[in-house]
Design an enzyme around this catalytic site. Structure first.
Site, PDB file in Angstrom:
ATOM      1  N   ASP A   1      -1.105  18.218   5.473  1.00  0.00           N
ATOM      2  CA  ASP A   1      -1.861  19.414   5.841  1.00  0.00           C
ATOM      3  C   ASP A   1      -1.728  19.668   7.340  1.00  0.00           C
ATOM      4  O   ASP A   1      -2.095  18.824   8.151  1.00  0.00           O
ATOM      5  CB  ASP A   1      -3.344  19.216   5.500  1.00  0.00           C
ATOM      6  CG  ASP A   1      -4.151  20.474   5.781  1.00  0.00           C
ATOM      7  OD1 ASP A   1      -4.170  21.369   4.910  1.00  0.00           O
ATOM      8  OD2 ASP A   1      -4.733  20.582   6.887  1.00  0.00           O
TER       9      ASP A   1
ATOM     10  N   TYR B   1      -2.981  23.741  14.981  1.00  0.00           N
ATOM     11  CA  TYR B   1      -2.962  22.327  15.382  1.00  0.00           C
ATOM     12  C   TYR B   1      -1.818  22.028  16.365  1.00  0.00           C
ATOM     13  O   TYR B   1      -1.748  20.921  16.910  1.00  0.00           O
ATOM     14  CB  TYR B   1      -2.812  21.400  14.156  1.00  0.00           C
ATOM     15  CG  TYR B   1      -3.846  21.573  13.075  1.00  0.00           C
ATOM     16  CD1 TYR B   1      -5.010  22.307  13.300  1.00  0.00           C
ATOM     17  CD2 TYR B   1      -3.676  21.014  11.815  1.00  0.00           C
ATOM     18  CE1 TYR B   1      -5.947  22.491  12.298  1.00  0.00           C
ATOM     19  CE2 TYR B   1      -4.626  21.182  10.806  1.00  0.00           C
ATOM     20  CZ  TYR B   1      -5.743  21.936  11.060  1.00  0.00           C
ATOM     21  OH  TYR B   1      -6.667  22.104  10.068  1.00  0.00           O
TER      22      TYR B   1
ATOM     23  N   LYS C   1      -1.320  27.032   7.793  1.00  0.00           N
ATOM     24  CA  LYS C   1      -2.400  28.044   7.750  1.00  0.00           C
ATOM     25  C   LYS C   1      -2.174  29.158   8.756  1.00  0.00           C
ATOM     26  O   LYS C   1      -1.614  28.923   9.839  1.00  0.00           O
ATOM     27  CB  LYS C   1      -3.756  27.380   8.043  1.00  0.00           C
ATOM     28  CG  LYS C   1      -4.001  26.114   7.249  1.00  0.00           C
ATOM     29  CD  LYS C   1      -5.395  25.552   7.435  1.00  0.00           C
ATOM     30  CE  LYS C   1      -5.493  24.159   6.831  1.00  0.00           C
ATOM     31  NZ  LYS C   1      -5.066  23.081   7.709  1.00  0.00           N
TER      32      LYS C   1
ATOM     33  N   HIS D   1      -6.784  30.620   7.379  1.00  0.00           N
ATOM     34  CA  HIS D   1      -7.569  29.533   7.968  1.00  0.00           C
ATOM     35  C   HIS D   1      -9.066  29.836   8.003  1.00  0.00           C
ATOM     36  O   HIS D   1      -9.903  28.938   7.878  1.00  0.00           O
ATOM     37  CB  HIS D   1      -7.060  29.284   9.396  1.00  0.00           C
ATOM     38  CG  HIS D   1      -7.243  27.898   9.899  1.00  0.00           C
ATOM     39  ND1 HIS D   1      -6.323  27.260  10.682  1.00  0.00           N
ATOM     40  CD2 HIS D   1      -8.241  26.988   9.731  1.00  0.00           C
ATOM     41  CE1 HIS D   1      -6.744  26.035  10.982  1.00  0.00           C
ATOM     42  NE2 HIS D   1      -7.913  25.852  10.405  1.00  0.00           N
TER      43      HIS D   1
HETATM   44  P1  NDP Z   1     -11.793  13.471   9.033  1.00  0.00           P
HETATM   45  O1  NDP Z   1     -13.110  13.555   8.376  1.00  0.00           O
HETATM   46  O2  NDP Z   1     -10.581  13.291   8.219  1.00  0.00           O
HETATM   47  O3  NDP Z   1     -11.907  12.340  10.138  1.00  0.00           O
HETATM   48  C1  NDP Z   1     -10.879  12.064  11.032  1.00  0.00           C
HETATM   49  C2  NDP Z   1     -11.421  11.058  12.060  1.00  0.00           C
HETATM   50  O4  NDP Z   1     -11.777   9.847  11.406  1.00  0.00           O
HETATM   51  C3  NDP Z   1     -10.421  10.713  13.119  1.00  0.00           C
HETATM   52  O5  NDP Z   1     -11.121  10.525  14.332  1.00  0.00           O
HETATM   53  C4  NDP Z   1      -9.821   9.398  12.632  1.00  0.00           C
HETATM   54  O6  NDP Z   1      -9.380   8.620  13.726  1.00  0.00           O
HETATM   55  C5  NDP Z   1     -11.008   8.766  11.946  1.00  0.00           C
HETATM   56  N1  NDP Z   1     -10.629   7.909  10.819  1.00  0.00           N
HETATM   57  C6  NDP Z   1      -9.652   8.125   9.902  1.00  0.00           C
HETATM   58  N2  NDP Z   1      -9.620   7.173   8.979  1.00  0.00           N
HETATM   59  C7  NDP Z   1     -10.591   6.300   9.299  1.00  0.00           C
HETATM   60  C8  NDP Z   1     -11.033   5.076   8.722  1.00  0.00           C
HETATM   61  N3  NDP Z   1     -10.472   4.598   7.624  1.00  0.00           N
HETATM   62  N4  NDP Z   1     -12.057   4.425   9.329  1.00  0.00           N
HETATM   63  C9  NDP Z   1     -12.623   4.921  10.433  1.00  0.00           C
HETATM   64  N5  NDP Z   1     -12.255   6.067  11.035  1.00  0.00           N
HETATM   65  C10 NDP Z   1     -11.238   6.761  10.469  1.00  0.00           C
HETATM   66  O7  NDP Z   1     -11.700  14.799   9.938  1.00  0.00           O
HETATM   67  P2  NDP Z   1     -10.736  16.027  10.148  1.00  0.00           P
HETATM   68  O8  NDP Z   1     -11.587  17.094  10.745  1.00  0.00           O
HETATM   69  O9  NDP Z   1      -9.515  15.635  10.844  1.00  0.00           O
HETATM   70  O10 NDP Z   1     -10.376  16.537   8.662  1.00  0.00           O
HETATM   71  C11 NDP Z   1      -9.237  16.140   7.936  1.00  0.00           C
HETATM   72  C12 NDP Z   1      -8.166  17.213   7.937  1.00  0.00           C
HETATM   73  O11 NDP Z   1      -8.640  18.411   7.341  1.00  0.00           O
HETATM   74  C13 NDP Z   1      -7.746  17.686   9.333  1.00  0.00           C
HETATM   75  O12 NDP Z   1      -6.977  16.722  10.017  1.00  0.00           O
HETATM   76  C14 NDP Z   1      -7.060  18.959   9.013  1.00  0.00           C
HETATM   77  O13 NDP Z   1      -5.770  18.716   8.469  1.00  0.00           O
HETATM   78  C15 NDP Z   1      -8.031  19.544   7.977  1.00  0.00           C
HETATM   79  N6  NDP Z   1      -9.083  20.394   8.563  1.00  0.00           N
HETATM   80  C16 NDP Z   1      -9.123  21.716   8.202  1.00  0.00           C
HETATM   81  C17 NDP Z   1     -10.081  22.554   8.740  1.00  0.00           C
HETATM   82  C18 NDP Z   1     -10.086  23.984   8.354  1.00  0.00           C
HETATM   83  O14 NDP Z   1     -10.812  24.777   8.981  1.00  0.00           O
HETATM   84  N7  NDP Z   1      -9.345  24.374   7.338  1.00  0.00           N
HETATM   85  C19 NDP Z   1     -11.098  22.099   9.709  1.00  0.00           C
HETATM   86  C20 NDP Z   1     -11.023  20.667   9.979  1.00  0.00           C
HETATM   87  C21 NDP Z   1     -10.056  19.881   9.403  1.00  0.00           C
HETATM   88  P3  NDP Z   1      -7.886   7.961  13.776  1.00  0.00           P
HETATM   89  O15 NDP Z   1      -6.905   9.075  13.715  1.00  0.00           O
HETATM   90  O16 NDP Z   1      -7.886   7.240  15.093  1.00  0.00           O
HETATM   91  O17 NDP Z   1      -7.808   7.024  12.596  1.00  0.00           O
END
Ligand code: NDP
Length: 276
Positions: A50, A55, A80, A113
């Protein structure tokens, strides 16, 4: 409940399968972080990525797909349309620019988006055209609440295949989930890990201990058991693997109910109900 595995997919309203688990890439930057994360994810077995124009990492992701050597048709790739690119012609141009950065000639899913007022129906017409021309295998929306979907359903020729929204036990959008299900629109969960904000919640930790899994694995599994597609983001190799290791257990009905009760309307990015 049906048995799930890493290769499981959900059939969308046009017959195309979307893998239930993908890798999110928001905040994985273009300076190599996104490329390494996607390469790692593909190595671990993810086949669903995704991204979004917003981004600023499509170039990195395209490079990772190429370098992986995995055939393009084995990967489900989403991007998106950003808010400043709305309108019929601008949407078509923005889509082509995403394809160019990603170095691919089609997308598996292209999403609006955000429900930008006034222009979103024109933009949807552009997505319908891209779909009709075979440039994307499925089209959908993101951050659409029920009122946005009702407006679109009245105006569209093609019903969106997907609605990507924030969805976690702390933002359990039960009514939206059922509305989408009733209209054959697949819900997809972003920020399933609450961007890390709720990972220290003692009630969540207690459930994780009970199953011998991590809190992140419980949150991802909860989404999957609601038959919602999930795209946790990580740029860390261990956590990319950890987030995929969710197919050797299932959460009981009672614990699903308990997790459902964590709902407190937590939006970690934005609240789309503010969009008129
Ligand atoms: P998430 O809820 O997926 O959380 C991501 C965070 O959690 C990062 O800081 C990551 O750090 C940390 N993390 C990941 N795995 C673990 C784990 N196993 N244990 C502890 N911490 C962890 O948040 P996102 O907002 O990134 O959502 C996921 C995806 O959804 C986005 O990346 C994007 O692709 C999409 N999205 C879409 C939106 C929209 O408006 N359509 C808005 C927001 C997100 P690290 O990388 O250091 O592991």
């Amino acid at each position: 409940m049906i048995q799930l595995n890493f290769q499981s997919g959900i059939t969308l309203n046009n017959g195309i399968q979307i893998p239930i688990l993908g890798i999110g890439t928001y905040l994985a930057n273009n300076g190599g972080e996104a490329k390494n994360a996607v390469l790692k994810a593909l190595e671990v077995g993810y086949r669903h990525i995704d991204t979004a124009m917003m981004y600023h990492n499509e170039t990195d992701i395209g490079a990772a797909i190429k370098e992986s050597g995995i055939p393009r048709e084995e990967i489900f790739l989403t991007s998106k349309l950003w808010n400043s690119d709305h309108g019929f012609n601008k949407s078509l141009d923005a889509f082509q620019a995403s394809l160019d950065r990603l170095q691919v000639d089609y997308l598996d899913l292209y999403l609006i988006h955000w429900p930008v007022p006034d222009l979103r129906i024109d933009s949807w017409r552009a997505l319908e055209k891209l779909y009709a021309n075979g440039k994307c295998r499925t089209i959908g929306v993101s951050n659409y609440m029920q009122n946005h979907l009702e407006e679109l359903l009245k105006a569209c020729d093609i019903i969106p295949m997907v609605n990507q929204v924030e969805f976690s036990p702390y933002l359990y959008l039960h009514d939206l989930l059922h509305f989408c299900r009733n209209h054959d629109i697949q819900l997809e969960s972003y920020s399933p890990l609450t961007k890390g904000r709720m990972l220290n919640d003692p009630a969540l930790i207690a459930i994780a201990k009970k199953y011998g899994k991590t809190v992140a694995q419980i949150l991802i599994r909860w989404v999957l058991q609601h038959e919602v597609v999930v795209i946790p983001k990580s740029s860390n190799a261990d956590r990319i693997y950890e987030n995929s290791d969710v197919f050797d257990f299932s959460i009981s009905d009672n614990d699903m109910e308990l997790l459902n009760s964590f709902h407190k309307g937590l939006h970690t990015s934005w609240d789309p109900s503010t969009a008129p």
